[in-house]
Design a protein around this motif. Sequence first.
Motif, PDB file in Angstrom:
ATOM      1  N   UNK A  63      10.392 -37.265   6.520  1.00  0.00           N
ATOM      2  CA  UNK A  63       9.499 -36.251   7.090  1.00  0.00           C
ATOM      3  C   UNK A  63      10.052 -35.758   8.426  1.00  0.00           C
ATOM      4  N   UNK A  64      10.514 -36.700   9.239  1.00  0.00           N
ATOM      5  CA  UNK A  64      11.087 -36.336  10.538  1.00  0.00           C
ATOM      6  C   UNK A  64      12.280 -35.404  10.358  1.00  0.00           C
ATOM      7  N   UNK A  65      13.124 -35.715   9.379  1.00  0.00           N
ATOM      8  CA  UNK A  65      14.309 -34.896   9.125  1.00  0.00           C
ATOM      9  C   UNK A  65      13.928 -33.494   8.660  1.00  0.00           C
ATOM     10  N   UNK A  66      12.940 -33.410   7.781  1.00  0.00           N
ATOM     11  CA  UNK A  66      12.531 -32.114   7.243  1.00  0.00           C
ATOM     12  C   UNK A  66      11.853 -31.235   8.291  1.00  0.00           C
ATOM     13  N   UNK A  67      11.115 -31.869   9.199  1.00  0.00           N
ATOM     14  CA  UNK A  67      10.365 -31.099  10.194  1.00  0.00           C
ATOM     15  C   UNK A  67      11.080 -31.016  11.544  1.00  0.00           C
ATOM     16  N   UNK A  68      12.259 -31.637  11.624  1.00  0.00           N
ATOM     17  CA  UNK A  68      13.057 -31.619  12.860  1.00  0.00           C
ATOM     18  C   UNK A  68      12.280 -32.206  14.038  1.00  0.00           C
ATOM     19  N   UNK A  69      11.640 -33.348  13.777  1.00  0.00           N
ATOM     20  CA  UNK A  69      10.930 -34.068  14.829  1.00  0.00           C
ATOM     21  C   UNK A  69      11.328 -35.535  14.736  1.00  0.00           C
TER      22      UNK A  69
END
Length: 208
Positions: free
Chosen positions: A165-171
């Motif tokens: 999720x972090x990778x997909x949302x750049x967070x």
Amino acid sequence: MLVDDHALFRSGLAALLSSQDEMEVVAQADNGLDAVKLAEEVMPDLILMDINMPGSDGLEATRIIKDRMPYVKIVMLTASDENDLLFEAVKAGAQGYLLKHLDPEQFLAELSAQLRGEASISGDVAIKIIRAFSAHDVERQQTQLTARELEVLKLVGEGFSNRDIASRLYISENTVKNHLRNILQKLHFENRVQAAAYAIRRGLVEPH
């Protein structure tokens, strides 16, 4: 902490877990009643709980432990993900479940995911959870999630890990965890499994 009435399976699982540097088996029990007593004594971070045991079963023990020690993570052990008691266990606050027939590497991988709060559920269990919580959907729909929280909720429902999720949302992963914590608080859910089922109910993702 391990709870299972089959001594051979329990000892084998204890050996597997003890072989991992980051894991320590602090106690073992063969029934739900002893599980409750031991949990209060050793205060484990995680309990692997067999769902079907004679006498006081894993479901009743889960309810009692989560009521007294809500911070303890409980993962159910089961021979089949079609066990109707799994739904009741998740509703009572269990983190998720692991199938007993998994090979050691897969079992450890899925257990690690559970420890990170990244539980997965089958379609049947998800649908039952959805139906159980549907009566409260009107109240929950009135709760305002931010656009970012909805994005995170959708990806949780699709089964993505915090890292993905972090990778997909750049967070960052910590930001994902903060969003997930806010989502659970706003929707009055106990864990990620219930949030994922709710995402399906809301039509954010398709059940699988």
